[in-house]
Design an enzyme around this catalytic site. Structure first.
Site, mmCIF file in Angstrom:
data_model
loop_
_atom_site.group_PDB
_atom_site.id
_atom_site.type_symbol
_atom_site.label_atom_id
_atom_site.label_comp_id
_atom_site.label_asym_id
_atom_site.label_seq_id
_atom_site.Cartn_x
_atom_site.Cartn_y
_atom_site.Cartn_z
ATOM 1 N N SER A 99 0.789 -1.232 0.000
ATOM 2 C CA SER A 99 0.000 0.000 0.000
ATOM 3 C C SER A 99 0.823 1.285 0.000
ATOM 4 C CB SER A 99 -0.956 0.000 1.179
ATOM 5 O OG SER A 99 -0.268 -0.240 2.374
ATOM 6 N N HIS A 124 -5.544 -4.129 -2.320
ATOM 7 C CA HIS A 124 -5.297 -3.047 -3.278
ATOM 8 C C HIS A 124 -5.271 -3.562 -4.718
ATOM 9 C CE1 HIS A 124 -4.607 0.293 -0.535
ATOM 10 N NE2 HIS A 124 -4.043 -0.592 0.276
ATOM 11 N N LYS A 144 -12.557 -0.917 -0.741
ATOM 12 C CA LYS A 144 -11.727 -0.115 -1.647
ATOM 13 C C LYS A 144 -12.401 -0.144 -3.047
ATOM 14 C CE LYS A 144 -7.573 -1.191 1.086
ATOM 15 N NZ LYS A 144 -7.676 -0.148 2.107
HETATM 16 C C1 LIG Z 1 -3.360 -4.318 2.315
HETATM 17 C C2 LIG Z 1 -4.536 -4.036 3.210
HETATM 18 N N1 LIG Z 1 -5.101 -5.052 3.880
HETATM 19 C C3 LIG Z 1 -6.148 -4.866 4.695
HETATM 20 C C4 LIG Z 1 -6.700 -3.610 4.880
HETATM 21 C C5 LIG Z 1 -7.849 -3.446 5.791
HETATM 22 O O1 LIG Z 1 -9.056 -3.479 5.048
HETATM 23 P P1 LIG Z 1 -10.426 -3.197 5.777
HETATM 24 O O2 LIG Z 1 -10.624 -1.729 5.734
HETATM 25 O O3 LIG Z 1 -11.445 -3.956 4.993
HETATM 26 O O4 LIG Z 1 -10.285 -3.721 7.169
HETATM 27 C C6 LIG Z 1 -6.152 -2.524 4.196
HETATM 28 C C7 LIG Z 1 -6.728 -1.184 4.404
HETATM 29 O O5 LIG Z 1 -6.102 -0.187 4.556
HETATM 30 C C8 LIG Z 1 -5.027 -2.735 3.350
HETATM 31 O O6 LIG Z 1 -4.464 -1.716 2.707
#
Ligand SMILES: Cc1ncc(COP(=O)(O)O)c(C=O)c1O
Length: 410
Positions: free
Chosen positions: A197, A225, A256
């Site tokens: 990210s 992502h 997202k």
């Molecule tokens: C790589 C990754 N995994 C998991 C999450 C968490 O997702 P959620 O908002 O559905 O908990 C994010 C969110 O920022 C993320 O970027």
């Protein structure tokens, strides 16, 4: 009792966060999430949401959500196994499995919950996780939880934790070294983000799957992502890297590209998903995903299949922004993902640039240590299919103006 000592301790913690410059202020948005949003300072162009396909304020999705509210109610007031499973929850799970070409899927309230409830169910103390150093915090937390749940007290009184190995970011030679060194263990699981990210880097899933097969390890990918827009059919990094069917377990989010609301899931091998339904605590002991979110999740999958133009727009917008921002003289992390980190290296300069850009009508966020390595401060921009060419041209004009003003570009 909330004693004076407790209060003082907490105040000290807050003070130290502020003094180290890590205190996070939240900006208040007074409009739906979208390419243009209203904030206290007025209307600004939003270049920092994970709204990849621009669906967070999509009118069609909002109608589907309203219909689901009328037909299936506001919520289930229950966990899934008591009385919280509707027909649409099963339908969305089936649709995600079809979309990702996996065997089965289980919904969670978020991808964070999916990650936290994964490792401790599938692995125990005899096993090893090999985890990329830059994995998302919630993958790290899931691995930590597995460590805590399966720790063993030895006769000597010492505590032994299951072995979590951290591999150097994207370093396949280091991964192979860890795999070689842990061959005596029962099961190994390689855990990686599909797209990282902070950088927009894509994991080398082809090599990871080759190594996993060579050394008999499983592969877990957090594809938050990527799901919905990376790969020719938007099926994420396994499709992009040509390894569909070779990744054992995928976690991802509905928060997202897939609508931008909330909700997450784990998708993969049938027995894994079945066991998660029996044992995964954030699933067993947490409310069902709200019907309006589930219904919009199904609708988004229809849209992705039927409207490849959304992905095409995102791809074209990303290529345009990456090319033009580079032409202006900014240094970006190379790649093709809509996460476009504009490197400033210096934390103060990055913060100042974000502040000035906001004053010019562009909402971006500066990231610095410890979120990114020291001297790697940056402004992470994120391109969306909802951005028009005029939006992106406006952003570029402002980046150029502020960049020159701060001496970042000539
Ligand atoms: C790589 C990754 N995994 C998991 C999450 C968490 O997702 P959620 O908002 O559905 O908990 C994010 C969110 O920022 C993320 O970027």
């Amino acid at each position: 009792m909330y004693s004076r000592e407790v209060r003082e301790y907490l105040r000290e913690q807050l003070k130290s966060i502020k003094e180290s410059g890590l205190y996070k202020e939240e900006r208040i948005i007074c409009s739906p999430q979208g390419s243009r949003i209203k904030v206290k300072e007025g209307e600004v162009l939003n270049m920092c949401a994970n709204n990849y396909l621009g669906l967070a304020d999509d009118p069609e999705l909002i109608d589907v959500a309203k219909k689901a509210l009328d037909e299936r109610g506001h919520g289930l007031a229950s966990v899934r196994f008591i009385c919280g499973t509707q027909d649409i929850h099963k339908e969305l799970e089936r649709r995600i499995s079809e979309f990702l070409r996996t065997e089965d899927t289980i919904l969670y309230s978020s991808c964070a919950a999916a990650n936290e409830g994964l490792f401790e169910v599938l692995l125990d103390t005899q096993d090893v996780v090999i985890s990329d150093a830059l994995n998302h915090a919630t993958v790290i937390d899931g691995v930590r939880l597995w460590g805590m749940v399966h720790k063993k007290k030895l006769d000597s009184g010492a505590v032994e934790f299951p072995e979590n190995r951290v591999m150097k970011h994207l370093d396949m030679a280091d991964l192979e070294k860890h795999l070689k060194e842990t061959q005596g263990r029962r099961f190994r699981m390689i855990a990686t983000d599909g797209v990282f990210s902070m950088d927009g880097d894509v994991a080398n899933l082809k090599r990871i799957c080759d190594l996993a097969e060579k050394y008999n390890a499983m592969v877990m990918v957090d594809d938050s992502h990527a799901t919905g827009f990376v790969g020719p059919g938007g099926r994420g990094t396994p499709e992009y890297c040509g390894v569909e069917g070779r990744v054992d377990v995928i976690t991802s989010t509905l928060g997202k590209a897939l609508g931008g609301a909330t909700g997450g899931f784990t998708s993969g091998r049938k027995e894994m998903i079945e066991l998660l339904r029996q044992r995964s605590r954030p699933y067993l002991f947490s409310n069902s995903v709200a019907p309006s979110i589930v219904a919009t999740g199904i609708k988004v999958l229809d849209m992705i299949d039927k409207a490849p133009e959304l992905r095409k727009t995102l791809e074209e917008n990303t290529a345009y922004f990456r090319k033009e921002v580079t032409r202006l003289g900014f240094v970006i992390r190379p790649g093709s993902h809509p996460i476009v980190p504009i490197m400033l290296y210096d934390a103060k300069k990055a913060a100042r640039m974000a502040e000035r850009l906001l004053a010019e009508g562009i909402y971006v966020i500066a990231f610095s240590y410890p979120v990114v390595p020291k001297d790697q401060a940056r402004i992470r921009t994120q391109v969306s299919a909802a951005h028009s060419r005029e939006d992106l041209a406006f952003a570029l004009e402002k980046f150029a103006k502020v960049g020159r003003e701060l001496g970042v570009i000539a």
